[in-house]
Write a protein that holds these residues in place. Structure first.
Motif, short mmCIF file in Angstrom:
data_model
loop_
_atom_site.label_atom_id
_atom_site.label_comp_id
_atom_site.label_asym_id
_atom_site.label_seq_id
_atom_site.Cartn_x
_atom_site.Cartn_y
_atom_site.Cartn_z
N GLU A 260 0.82 -1.31 0.07
CA GLU A 260 0.20 0.11 0.04
C GLU A 260 0.91 1.22 0.02
O GLU A 260 0.72 2.31 -0.47
CB GLU A 260 -0.93 -0.13 1.23
CG GLU A 260 -2.27 -0.98 1.41
CD GLU A 260 -3.02 -0.90 0.41
OE1 GLU A 260 -3.26 0.14 -0.35
OE2 GLU A 260 -4.09 -1.62 0.37
N PRO A 264 4.28 2.94 -7.17
CA PRO A 264 4.32 2.16 -8.50
C PRO A 264 5.84 2.06 -8.96
O PRO A 264 6.53 3.26 -8.81
CB PRO A 264 3.53 2.79 -9.52
CG PRO A 264 2.55 3.65 -8.60
CD PRO A 264 3.05 4.08 -7.53
N MET A 271 -2.56 0.51 -14.33
CA MET A 271 -2.20 0.54 -12.65
C MET A 271 -2.85 2.07 -12.05
O MET A 271 -2.36 2.18 -10.74
CB MET A 271 -0.77 0.66 -12.64
CG MET A 271 0.07 1.52 -13.66
SD MET A 271 0.24 3.34 -13.32
CE MET A 271 1.14 3.35 -11.83
N ILE A 272 -3.55 2.63 -12.85
CA ILE A 272 -4.05 3.77 -12.49
C ILE A 272 -5.87 3.84 -12.16
O ILE A 272 -6.42 2.91 -12.91
CB ILE A 272 -4.01 5.10 -13.38
CG1 ILE A 272 -4.09 4.67 -14.80
CG2 ILE A 272 -2.73 5.45 -13.31
CD1 ILE A 272 -5.48 4.61 -15.23
N ARG A 273 -6.10 4.45 -11.16
CA ARG A 273 -7.61 4.71 -11.11
C ARG A 273 -8.25 5.77 -11.89
O ARG A 273 -9.13 5.86 -12.52
CB ARG A 273 -8.17 4.91 -9.45
CG ARG A 273 -9.56 4.73 -9.49
CD ARG A 273 -9.95 4.95 -7.93
NE ARG A 273 -9.67 3.84 -7.31
CZ ARG A 273 -9.64 3.55 -6.11
NH1 ARG A 273 -9.39 4.49 -5.16
NH2 ARG A 273 -9.50 2.30 -5.46
N THR A 287 -4.45 8.99 -9.44
CA THR A 287 -4.57 8.17 -8.42
C THR A 287 -4.38 6.60 -8.71
O THR A 287 -4.77 6.48 -10.02
CB THR A 287 -6.16 8.29 -7.67
OG1 THR A 287 -7.01 8.29 -8.79
CG2 THR A 287 -6.20 9.69 -7.04
N TRP A 288 -3.69 5.97 -8.03
CA TRP A 288 -3.34 4.81 -8.16
C TRP A 288 -4.49 3.85 -8.22
O TRP A 288 -5.51 3.91 -7.30
CB TRP A 288 -2.30 4.21 -7.29
CG TRP A 288 -0.95 5.05 -7.00
CD1 TRP A 288 -0.44 5.44 -5.89
CD2 TRP A 288 -0.31 5.67 -8.27
NE1 TRP A 288 0.49 6.42 -6.35
CE2 TRP A 288 0.89 6.47 -7.61
CE3 TRP A 288 -0.58 5.83 -9.63
CZ2 TRP A 288 1.57 7.23 -8.39
CZ3 TRP A 288 0.52 6.41 -10.48
CH2 TRP A 288 1.48 7.44 -9.67
N ASN A 289 -4.50 2.68 -8.99
CA ASN A 289 -5.44 1.51 -8.81
C ASN A 289 -5.06 0.72 -7.45
O ASN A 289 -4.20 0.81 -6.79
CB ASN A 289 -5.26 0.69 -10.03
CG ASN A 289 -6.64 -0.31 -10.02
OD1 ASN A 289 -7.34 -0.35 -9.61
ND2 ASN A 289 -6.36 -0.83 -11.59
N THR A 290 -6.09 -0.14 -7.06
CA THR A 290 -5.95 -0.90 -5.99
C THR A 290 -4.97 -1.73 -6.10
O THR A 290 -4.57 -2.28 -7.10
CB THR A 290 -7.29 -1.72 -5.77
OG1 THR A 290 -7.69 -2.49 -6.84
CG2 THR A 290 -8.52 -0.59 -5.21
N LYS A 294 -2.16 -1.69 -8.89
CA LYS A 294 -1.20 -0.75 -8.99
C LYS A 294 0.11 -0.92 -9.35
O LYS A 294 0.81 -0.22 -10.05
CB LYS A 294 -0.91 -0.35 -7.72
CG LYS A 294 -0.17 0.78 -7.10
CD LYS A 294 -0.31 1.24 -5.72
CE LYS A 294 0.88 1.29 -4.83
NZ LYS A 294 0.76 1.55 -3.54
#
Ligand code: C6P
Length: 428
Positions: A260, A264, A271-273, A287-290, A294
Protein backbone atom coordinates in the motif's frame (compact mmCIF):
# COMPACT_ATOMS: atom_id res chain seq x y z
CA UNK A 1 19.50 -47.58 -22.27
CA UNK A 2 16.55 -46.11 -24.12
CA UNK A 3 13.92 -45.97 -21.42
CA UNK A 4 13.63 -46.09 -17.67
CA UNK A 5 11.91 -48.97 -15.85
CA UNK A 6 8.26 -48.50 -15.02
CA UNK A 7 7.60 -47.87 -11.37
CA UNK A 8 5.72 -50.74 -9.72
CA UNK A 9 3.01 -48.39 -8.48
CA UNK A 10 2.04 -47.40 -12.04
CA UNK A 11 -0.41 -50.33 -12.10
CA UNK A 12 -2.17 -48.92 -9.06
CA UNK A 13 -2.38 -45.37 -10.35
CA UNK A 14 -6.09 -45.05 -9.67
CA UNK A 15 -6.00 -46.82 -6.32
CA UNK A 16 -3.14 -45.26 -4.37
CA UNK A 17 -1.36 -41.98 -4.68
CA UNK A 18 2.34 -42.32 -4.42
CA UNK A 19 4.91 -39.80 -5.56
CA UNK A 20 6.44 -41.56 -8.54
CA UNK A 21 8.92 -39.73 -10.75
CA UNK A 22 8.44 -42.52 -13.28
CA UNK A 23 4.76 -41.66 -13.56
CA UNK A 24 5.47 -37.93 -13.50
CA UNK A 25 7.86 -38.31 -16.45
CA UNK A 26 4.92 -39.38 -18.59
CA UNK A 27 3.51 -35.87 -18.26
CA UNK A 28 6.59 -34.22 -19.79
CA UNK A 29 6.64 -34.64 -23.57
CA UNK A 30 10.15 -33.19 -23.93
CA UNK A 31 11.60 -36.08 -21.92
CA UNK A 32 10.81 -38.38 -24.86
CA UNK A 33 13.43 -36.56 -26.93
CA UNK A 34 16.80 -37.94 -27.85
CA UNK A 35 19.81 -35.65 -27.92
CA UNK A 36 22.91 -36.77 -29.81
CA UNK A 37 21.40 -40.23 -30.03
CA UNK A 38 20.81 -40.55 -26.28
CA UNK A 39 17.64 -40.16 -24.21
CA UNK A 40 17.46 -36.63 -22.87
CA UNK A 41 18.58 -36.24 -19.26
CA UNK A 42 17.63 -32.81 -18.02
CA UNK A 43 19.74 -31.70 -15.06
CA UNK A 44 19.51 -27.94 -15.64
CA UNK A 45 16.38 -27.38 -13.58
CA UNK A 46 17.83 -24.51 -11.55
CA UNK A 47 18.03 -22.55 -14.81
CA UNK A 48 14.50 -23.42 -15.91
CA UNK A 49 12.20 -26.42 -15.54
CA UNK A 50 10.47 -28.44 -18.24
CA UNK A 51 6.68 -28.11 -18.68
CA UNK A 52 4.05 -30.82 -18.18
CA UNK A 53 1.20 -31.49 -20.64
CA UNK A 54 -1.24 -29.99 -18.13
CA UNK A 55 0.47 -26.58 -18.29
CA UNK A 56 0.90 -26.68 -22.07
CA UNK A 57 -2.82 -27.60 -22.41
CA UNK A 58 -3.98 -24.81 -20.10
CA UNK A 59 -2.02 -22.18 -22.07
CA UNK A 60 -3.19 -23.61 -25.41
CA UNK A 61 -6.81 -23.63 -24.25
CA UNK A 62 -6.53 -20.05 -23.04
CA UNK A 63 -5.38 -18.86 -26.47
CA UNK A 64 -7.87 -21.07 -28.31
CA UNK A 65 -10.91 -20.18 -26.20
CA UNK A 66 -10.54 -17.24 -23.84
CA UNK A 67 -7.88 -14.83 -25.10
CA UNK A 68 -8.68 -11.15 -24.52
CA UNK A 69 -7.28 -8.17 -22.66
CA UNK A 70 -8.33 -7.96 -19.01
CA UNK A 71 -10.08 -5.35 -16.84
CA UNK A 72 -10.87 -3.22 -19.87
CA UNK A 73 -13.79 -4.40 -21.97
CA UNK A 74 -17.32 -5.48 -21.08
CA UNK A 75 -17.47 -8.35 -23.58
CA UNK A 76 -17.57 -12.04 -22.67
CA UNK A 77 -13.99 -12.91 -23.61
CA UNK A 78 -12.57 -10.06 -21.56
CA UNK A 79 -14.69 -11.18 -18.63
CA UNK A 80 -13.43 -14.78 -18.95
CA UNK A 81 -9.77 -13.73 -19.30
CA UNK A 82 -10.10 -11.41 -16.28
CA UNK A 83 -11.58 -14.20 -14.17
CA UNK A 84 -8.78 -16.59 -15.08
CA UNK A 85 -6.08 -14.01 -14.42
CA UNK A 86 -7.51 -13.08 -11.03
CA UNK A 87 -7.98 -16.75 -10.13
CA UNK A 88 -4.27 -17.26 -10.93
CA UNK A 89 -3.37 -14.58 -8.37
CA UNK A 90 -5.61 -16.30 -5.79
CA UNK A 91 -3.98 -19.66 -6.51
CA UNK A 92 -0.49 -18.21 -5.96
CA UNK A 93 -1.66 -16.53 -2.72
CA UNK A 94 -2.91 -19.88 -1.36
CA UNK A 95 0.26 -21.68 -2.49
CA UNK A 96 2.56 -19.47 -0.39
CA UNK A 97 -0.01 -18.78 2.37
CA UNK A 98 -0.40 -15.06 1.62
CA UNK A 99 -3.48 -13.27 2.92
CA UNK A 100 -5.00 -12.86 -0.52
CA UNK A 101 -4.67 -11.76 -4.12
CA UNK A 102 -3.87 -8.16 -3.12
CA UNK A 103 -0.48 -9.38 -1.84
CA UNK A 104 0.44 -11.04 -5.14
CA UNK A 105 1.91 -8.94 -7.97
CA UNK A 106 2.66 -10.69 -11.24
CA UNK A 107 5.99 -9.71 -12.80
CA UNK A 108 8.15 -11.10 -15.60
CA UNK A 109 10.15 -13.10 -13.07
CA UNK A 110 12.33 -12.90 -9.97
CA UNK A 111 14.60 -10.27 -11.51
CA UNK A 112 11.75 -7.88 -12.20
CA UNK A 113 10.19 -8.52 -8.78
CA UNK A 114 13.45 -7.62 -7.00
CA UNK A 115 13.91 -4.55 -9.21
CA UNK A 116 10.35 -3.48 -8.40
CA UNK A 117 11.07 -3.40 -4.66
CA UNK A 118 14.56 -1.97 -5.12
CA UNK A 119 13.40 0.99 -7.22
CA UNK A 120 10.01 1.70 -5.67
CA UNK A 121 11.16 1.42 -2.09
CA UNK A 122 14.72 2.77 -2.29
CA UNK A 123 14.02 5.92 -4.28
CA UNK A 124 11.45 7.06 -1.74
CA UNK A 125 12.87 5.72 1.53
CA UNK A 126 16.66 5.50 1.61
CA UNK A 127 19.06 8.22 2.72
CA UNK A 128 22.85 8.46 2.58
CA UNK A 129 23.43 7.03 6.04
CA UNK A 130 21.21 3.97 5.42
CA UNK A 131 22.37 0.47 4.56
CA UNK A 132 21.07 -2.52 2.66
CA UNK A 133 22.44 -5.90 3.72
CA UNK A 134 22.94 -8.72 1.20
CA UNK A 135 25.01 -11.90 1.35
CA UNK A 136 27.91 -13.08 -0.79
CA UNK A 137 25.81 -15.98 -2.08
CA UNK A 138 23.32 -13.78 -3.96
CA UNK A 139 22.42 -14.21 -7.61
CA UNK A 140 23.35 -11.11 -9.66
CA UNK A 141 19.61 -10.22 -9.74
CA UNK A 142 19.81 -9.51 -6.02
CA UNK A 143 23.08 -7.57 -6.24
CA UNK A 144 23.04 -5.41 -9.34
CA UNK A 145 19.80 -3.42 -8.67
CA UNK A 146 21.07 -2.48 -5.19
CA UNK A 147 24.49 -1.46 -6.50
CA UNK A 148 22.90 0.67 -9.25
CA UNK A 149 20.61 2.40 -6.77
CA UNK A 150 23.35 2.95 -4.20
CA UNK A 151 25.18 4.97 -6.87
CA UNK A 152 22.12 7.19 -7.24
CA UNK A 153 20.95 7.44 -3.63
CA UNK A 154 24.38 7.03 -1.99
CA UNK A 155 23.26 4.50 0.62
CA UNK A 156 25.65 1.68 1.50
CA UNK A 157 25.39 -1.92 0.29
CA UNK A 158 26.93 -4.44 2.70
CA UNK A 159 27.58 -8.15 2.18
CA UNK A 160 27.41 -10.81 4.90
CA UNK A 161 30.16 -13.36 4.39
CA UNK A 162 29.69 -17.05 3.61
CA UNK A 163 31.82 -19.85 5.06
CA UNK A 164 34.30 -21.86 3.02
CA UNK A 165 31.68 -24.61 2.53
CA UNK A 166 29.20 -22.16 1.02
CA UNK A 167 26.91 -21.86 4.06
CA UNK A 168 25.92 -18.43 5.31
CA UNK A 169 28.09 -17.13 8.13
CA UNK A 170 25.35 -16.22 10.60
CA UNK A 171 27.82 -14.57 12.98
CA UNK A 172 29.04 -12.33 10.15
CA UNK A 173 25.44 -11.58 9.25
CA UNK A 174 24.62 -10.57 12.84
CA UNK A 175 27.77 -8.45 13.01
CA UNK A 176 26.97 -6.67 9.76
CA UNK A 177 23.39 -5.76 10.68
CA UNK A 178 22.71 -2.58 12.66
CA UNK A 179 20.08 0.11 13.19
CA UNK A 180 21.35 1.61 9.91
CA UNK A 181 20.21 -1.50 8.01
CA UNK A 182 16.87 -0.73 6.38
CA UNK A 183 16.48 -3.85 4.24
CA UNK A 184 17.96 -7.36 4.30
CA UNK A 185 17.89 -8.96 0.83
CA UNK A 186 18.79 -12.60 0.86
CA UNK A 187 18.29 -15.73 -1.13
CA UNK A 188 16.30 -18.59 0.40
CA UNK A 189 18.30 -21.22 -1.52
CA UNK A 190 21.62 -20.67 -3.28
CA UNK A 191 21.38 -21.36 -7.02
CA UNK A 192 25.00 -22.57 -6.95
CA UNK A 193 25.21 -24.80 -3.86
CA UNK A 194 21.55 -25.53 -3.07
CA UNK A 195 22.19 -24.46 0.53
CA UNK A 196 18.97 -23.43 2.27
CA UNK A 197 19.21 -20.34 4.46
CA UNK A 198 17.36 -20.11 7.76
CA UNK A 199 15.00 -17.35 6.70
CA UNK A 200 12.96 -17.44 9.91
CA UNK A 201 16.07 -16.69 11.94
CA UNK A 202 17.25 -14.01 9.50
CA UNK A 203 13.81 -12.33 9.50
CA UNK A 204 13.70 -12.34 13.29
CA UNK A 205 17.09 -10.63 13.56
CA UNK A 206 16.26 -8.15 10.78
CA UNK A 207 12.95 -7.19 12.36
CA UNK A 208 14.64 -6.74 15.75
CA UNK A 209 16.76 -4.06 14.09
CA UNK A 210 13.72 -2.53 12.38
CA UNK A 211 14.81 -3.70 8.89
CA UNK A 212 12.56 -5.20 6.22
CA UNK A 213 13.30 -8.58 4.62
CA UNK A 214 13.21 -9.33 0.92
CA UNK A 215 13.71 -13.00 0.10
CA UNK A 216 14.78 -14.29 -3.30
CA UNK A 217 12.68 -17.44 -3.57
CA UNK A 218 13.68 -18.35 -7.13
CA UNK A 219 15.23 -21.64 -5.98
CA UNK A 220 12.97 -22.40 -3.02
CA UNK A 221 9.33 -21.88 -4.03
CA UNK A 222 9.54 -24.49 -6.86
CA UNK A 223 11.13 -27.11 -4.59
CA UNK A 224 9.71 -26.97 -1.05
CA UNK A 225 6.72 -25.69 0.91
CA UNK A 226 7.15 -21.94 1.45
CA UNK A 227 4.87 -20.14 3.89
CA UNK A 228 5.29 -16.37 3.89
CA UNK A 229 3.41 -15.96 7.16
CA UNK A 230 5.37 -18.70 8.89
CA UNK A 231 8.68 -17.23 7.72
CA UNK A 232 7.49 -13.68 8.40
CA UNK A 233 9.11 -12.23 5.27
CA UNK A 234 8.10 -8.80 4.00
CA UNK A 235 8.73 -9.49 0.31
CA UNK A 236 9.26 -12.72 -1.63
CA UNK A 237 10.27 -12.91 -5.30
CA UNK A 238 10.08 -15.98 -7.53
CA UNK A 239 9.81 -17.09 -11.18
CA UNK A 240 7.14 -19.24 -12.82
CA UNK A 241 9.48 -20.79 -15.37
CA UNK A 242 11.49 -22.59 -12.67
CA UNK A 243 8.32 -24.26 -11.34
CA UNK A 244 6.81 -25.83 -14.48
CA UNK A 245 5.11 -22.63 -15.75
CA UNK A 246 5.95 -20.69 -18.93
CA UNK A 247 8.71 -18.08 -19.11
CA UNK A 248 7.79 -14.41 -18.68
CA UNK A 249 5.65 -14.78 -15.57
CA UNK A 250 6.85 -14.36 -11.99
CA UNK A 251 5.67 -13.14 -8.64
CA UNK A 252 6.35 -10.49 -6.07
CA UNK A 253 4.66 -11.21 -2.75
CA UNK A 254 4.52 -8.23 -0.38
CA UNK A 255 2.75 -7.68 2.91
CA UNK A 256 -0.39 -5.71 2.10
CA UNK A 257 0.45 -2.69 4.27
CA UNK A 258 3.93 -2.42 2.69
CA UNK A 259 2.60 -2.67 -0.86
CA UNK A 260 0.00 0.00 0.00
CA UNK A 261 2.82 2.37 0.99
CA UNK A 262 5.09 1.56 -1.95
CA UNK A 263 5.06 3.77 -5.05
CA UNK A 264 4.40 2.08 -8.39
CA UNK A 265 7.44 0.89 -10.35
CA UNK A 266 6.08 1.25 -13.90
CA UNK A 267 3.50 3.79 -15.01
CA UNK A 268 0.86 3.21 -17.70
CA UNK A 269 -2.55 1.73 -18.24
CA UNK A 270 -4.18 -0.63 -15.71
CA UNK A 271 -2.17 0.67 -12.72
CA UNK A 272 -4.18 3.89 -12.38
CA UNK A 273 -7.68 4.57 -11.09
CA UNK A 274 -7.90 8.09 -12.46
CA UNK A 275 -5.79 10.45 -14.58
CA UNK A 276 -7.33 13.89 -14.90
CA UNK A 277 -5.88 16.95 -16.53
CA UNK A 278 -5.83 19.97 -14.25
CA UNK A 279 -5.75 23.08 -16.50
CA UNK A 280 -4.80 25.41 -13.62
CA UNK A 281 -1.66 23.39 -12.87
CA UNK A 282 -1.08 22.33 -16.46
CA UNK A 283 -0.53 18.72 -15.39
CA UNK A 284 -2.33 15.46 -14.83
CA UNK A 285 -3.41 14.41 -11.34
CA UNK A 286 -3.15 10.64 -10.91
CA UNK A 287 -4.60 8.22 -8.37
CA UNK A 288 -3.36 4.65 -8.24
CA UNK A 289 -5.39 1.52 -8.77
CA UNK A 290 -6.01 -0.92 -5.91
CA UNK A 291 -3.59 -3.76 -5.10
CA UNK A 292 -2.14 -5.66 -6.83
CA UNK A 293 -2.99 -3.84 -10.09
CA UNK A 294 -1.14 -0.70 -8.98
CA UNK A 295 2.06 -2.62 -9.76
CA UNK A 296 0.96 -4.30 -13.00
CA UNK A 297 1.20 -1.53 -15.59
CA UNK A 298 0.18 -2.23 -19.19
CA UNK A 299 -1.36 -5.37 -20.66
CA UNK A 300 -0.15 -8.23 -18.46
CA UNK A 301 0.97 -11.73 -19.42
CA UNK A 302 -2.46 -13.30 -19.06
CA UNK A 303 -1.50 -16.55 -20.78
CA UNK A 304 1.54 -16.82 -18.49
CA UNK A 305 -0.68 -16.32 -15.45
CA UNK A 306 -2.96 -19.13 -16.64
CA UNK A 307 0.10 -21.35 -17.14
CA UNK A 308 1.38 -20.52 -13.65
CA UNK A 309 -1.98 -21.44 -12.15
CA UNK A 310 -1.89 -24.82 -13.93
CA UNK A 311 1.71 -25.38 -12.76
CA UNK A 312 0.78 -24.68 -9.15
CA UNK A 313 -2.19 -27.04 -9.34
CA UNK A 314 0.14 -29.71 -10.71
CA UNK A 315 2.73 -29.18 -7.95
CA UNK A 316 -0.01 -29.20 -5.32
CA UNK A 317 -1.28 -32.52 -6.65
CA UNK A 318 2.22 -33.95 -6.08
CA UNK A 319 2.56 -32.33 -2.64
CA UNK A 320 5.45 -29.95 -1.98
CA UNK A 321 6.73 -32.09 0.91
CA UNK A 322 7.00 -34.99 -1.55
CA UNK A 323 8.79 -32.79 -4.09
CA UNK A 324 11.31 -31.78 -1.43
CA UNK A 325 11.81 -35.36 -0.19
CA UNK A 326 12.31 -36.68 -3.71
CA UNK A 327 15.00 -34.13 -4.51
CA UNK A 328 16.66 -34.87 -1.19
CA UNK A 329 16.81 -38.58 -2.01
CA UNK A 330 18.31 -37.88 -5.44
CA UNK A 331 20.88 -35.48 -4.00
CA UNK A 332 22.01 -37.91 -1.31
CA UNK A 333 22.29 -40.66 -3.90
CA UNK A 334 24.30 -38.49 -6.31
CA UNK A 335 26.64 -37.24 -3.59
CA UNK A 336 27.26 -40.78 -2.41
CA UNK A 337 28.09 -41.95 -5.92
CA UNK A 338 30.25 -38.95 -6.80
CA UNK A 339 32.41 -39.59 -3.73
CA UNK A 340 33.86 -42.71 -5.38
CA UNK A 341 35.70 -40.61 -7.97
CA UNK A 342 38.68 -38.69 -6.55
CA UNK A 343 39.04 -36.60 -9.72
CA UNK A 344 35.57 -35.09 -9.10
CA UNK A 345 35.36 -32.32 -6.50
CA UNK A 346 31.93 -31.48 -5.11
CA UNK A 347 31.55 -28.04 -3.52
CA UNK A 348 28.87 -28.63 -0.92
CA UNK A 349 28.94 -29.81 2.67
CA UNK A 350 28.29 -33.52 3.23
CA UNK A 351 25.43 -32.75 5.59
CA UNK A 352 22.37 -32.68 3.35
CA UNK A 353 19.48 -31.78 5.66
CA UNK A 354 19.70 -28.07 4.76
CA UNK A 355 20.28 -28.61 1.06
CA UNK A 356 18.08 -28.70 -2.00
CA UNK A 357 18.68 -30.64 -5.20
CA UNK A 358 21.63 -28.71 -6.63
CA UNK A 359 25.16 -30.10 -6.90
CA UNK A 360 28.11 -27.97 -8.05
CA UNK A 361 31.28 -29.82 -9.01
CA UNK A 362 34.39 -29.81 -11.16
CA UNK A 363 36.39 -32.52 -12.87
CA UNK A 364 40.17 -32.29 -12.41
CA UNK A 365 41.99 -30.77 -15.38
CA UNK A 366 38.77 -29.89 -17.22
CA UNK A 367 37.13 -26.53 -17.72
CA UNK A 368 33.48 -26.56 -16.61
CA UNK A 369 32.23 -25.69 -20.12
CA UNK A 370 34.22 -28.59 -21.60
CA UNK A 371 32.60 -30.96 -19.09
CA UNK A 372 29.13 -29.62 -19.93
CA UNK A 373 29.80 -29.99 -23.67
CA UNK A 374 31.08 -33.52 -23.16
CA UNK A 375 27.96 -34.44 -21.18
CA UNK A 376 25.78 -32.89 -23.88
CA UNK A 377 27.28 -35.46 -26.23
CA UNK A 378 25.59 -38.07 -23.99
CA UNK A 379 22.26 -36.22 -23.94
CA UNK A 380 22.90 -34.86 -20.42
CA UNK A 381 22.06 -31.18 -19.89
CA UNK A 382 23.93 -29.43 -17.07
CA UNK A 383 24.93 -25.82 -16.59
CA UNK A 384 28.55 -24.60 -16.46
CA UNK A 385 30.20 -21.26 -15.65
CA UNK A 386 29.42 -19.17 -12.61
CA UNK A 387 25.64 -19.31 -12.79
CA UNK A 388 25.13 -15.54 -12.41
CA UNK A 389 26.70 -15.75 -8.94
CA UNK A 390 30.23 -14.56 -9.55
CA UNK A 391 30.92 -13.16 -6.03
CA UNK A 392 30.13 -16.58 -4.52
CA UNK A 393 32.54 -18.31 -6.92
CA UNK A 394 35.15 -15.71 -6.03
CA UNK A 395 34.57 -16.33 -2.32
CA UNK A 396 34.93 -20.10 -2.80
CA UNK A 397 38.06 -19.58 -4.93
CA UNK A 398 36.41 -21.14 -7.96
CA UNK A 399 36.92 -20.05 -11.52
CA UNK A 400 33.65 -21.75 -12.46
CA UNK A 401 31.68 -24.92 -11.78
CA UNK A 402 29.50 -27.56 -13.40
CA UNK A 403 26.01 -27.69 -11.88
CA UNK A 404 23.55 -30.59 -11.87
CA UNK A 405 20.13 -29.65 -10.54
CA UNK A 406 17.19 -31.99 -10.04
CA UNK A 407 13.42 -31.80 -10.20
CA UNK A 408 10.29 -33.93 -9.90
CA UNK A 409 10.86 -35.96 -13.08
CA UNK A 410 14.50 -36.94 -12.46
CA UNK A 411 15.32 -40.51 -11.44
CA UNK A 412 18.31 -42.35 -9.97
CA UNK A 413 19.02 -44.11 -13.27
CA UNK A 414 19.77 -40.69 -14.78
CA UNK A 415 22.33 -40.04 -12.05
CA UNK A 416 23.92 -43.40 -12.89
CA UNK A 417 24.14 -42.24 -16.51
CA UNK A 418 25.81 -39.01 -15.42
CA UNK A 419 28.38 -40.98 -13.41
CA UNK A 420 29.06 -43.30 -16.35
CA UNK A 421 29.67 -40.30 -18.61
CA UNK A 422 31.95 -38.68 -16.03
CA UNK A 423 33.97 -41.90 -15.90
CA UNK A 424 34.45 -41.67 -19.67
CA UNK A 425 35.66 -38.09 -19.55
CA UNK A 426 38.43 -39.11 -17.17
CA UNK A 427 39.74 -41.49 -19.79
CA UNK A 428 40.23 -38.70 -22.32
N1 C6P B 1 18.94 -18.44 -11.95
C1 C6P B 1 20.28 -20.19 -12.90
O1 C6P B 1 20.66 -20.91 -13.83
P1 C6P B 1 14.87 -14.91 -13.45
O2 C6P B 1 15.93 -14.96 -14.51
O3 C6P B 1 14.40 -13.51 -13.19
O4 C6P B 1 13.77 -15.88 -13.67
O5 C6P B 1 15.59 -15.44 -12.10
C2 C6P B 1 16.74 -14.81 -11.64
C3 C6P B 1 17.28 -15.54 -10.44
C4 C6P B 1 17.24 -14.93 -9.21
N2 C6P B 1 17.65 -15.56 -8.10
C5 C6P B 1 18.11 -16.81 -8.13
C6 C6P B 1 18.53 -17.47 -6.85
C7 C6P B 1 18.19 -17.49 -9.35
O6 C6P B 1 18.64 -18.73 -9.37
C8 C6P B 1 17.77 -16.84 -10.54
C9 C6P B 1 17.91 -17.51 -11.86
C10 C6P B 1 19.17 -19.20 -13.15
O7 C6P B 1 20.74 -20.28 -11.77
C11 C6P B 1 19.42 -18.37 -14.37
S1 C6P B 1 20.83 -17.33 -14.18
Amino acid sequence: MTSFPAHPKIKHKKMIFMFSPYLIREDFPILKRKINGHPLIYFDNAATSQKPRQVIKAVKEFYEKHNANIHRAVHTLSHEATELYEEAHEEVAKFINARGMEEIVFTRGTTEAINLVAYSWTLRNLKTEDEVLLSLMEHHSNIVPWEILSEIKKFKVKYADVNGDGTLNYEAFEEAISRRTKMVCITHVSNVTGIVNDIKRIARVAHDYGALVLVDGAQSVPHMPVDVKGLDVDFLAFSGHKMLAPTGIGVLYGKRELLEELDPFHGGGEMIRDVSYNPARGRCIITWNTLPWKFEAGTPNVGGGVGLMAAIKYLKSLGMENVKAHEHTLTEYALKRLKDYPYITVYVPEETSTRSGIIPFNVDDFDSHDVALFLDGYGIMVRSGFHCAQPLHQRLNLHSSVRASFYVYNVKEEIDRLIEALKEIQQL
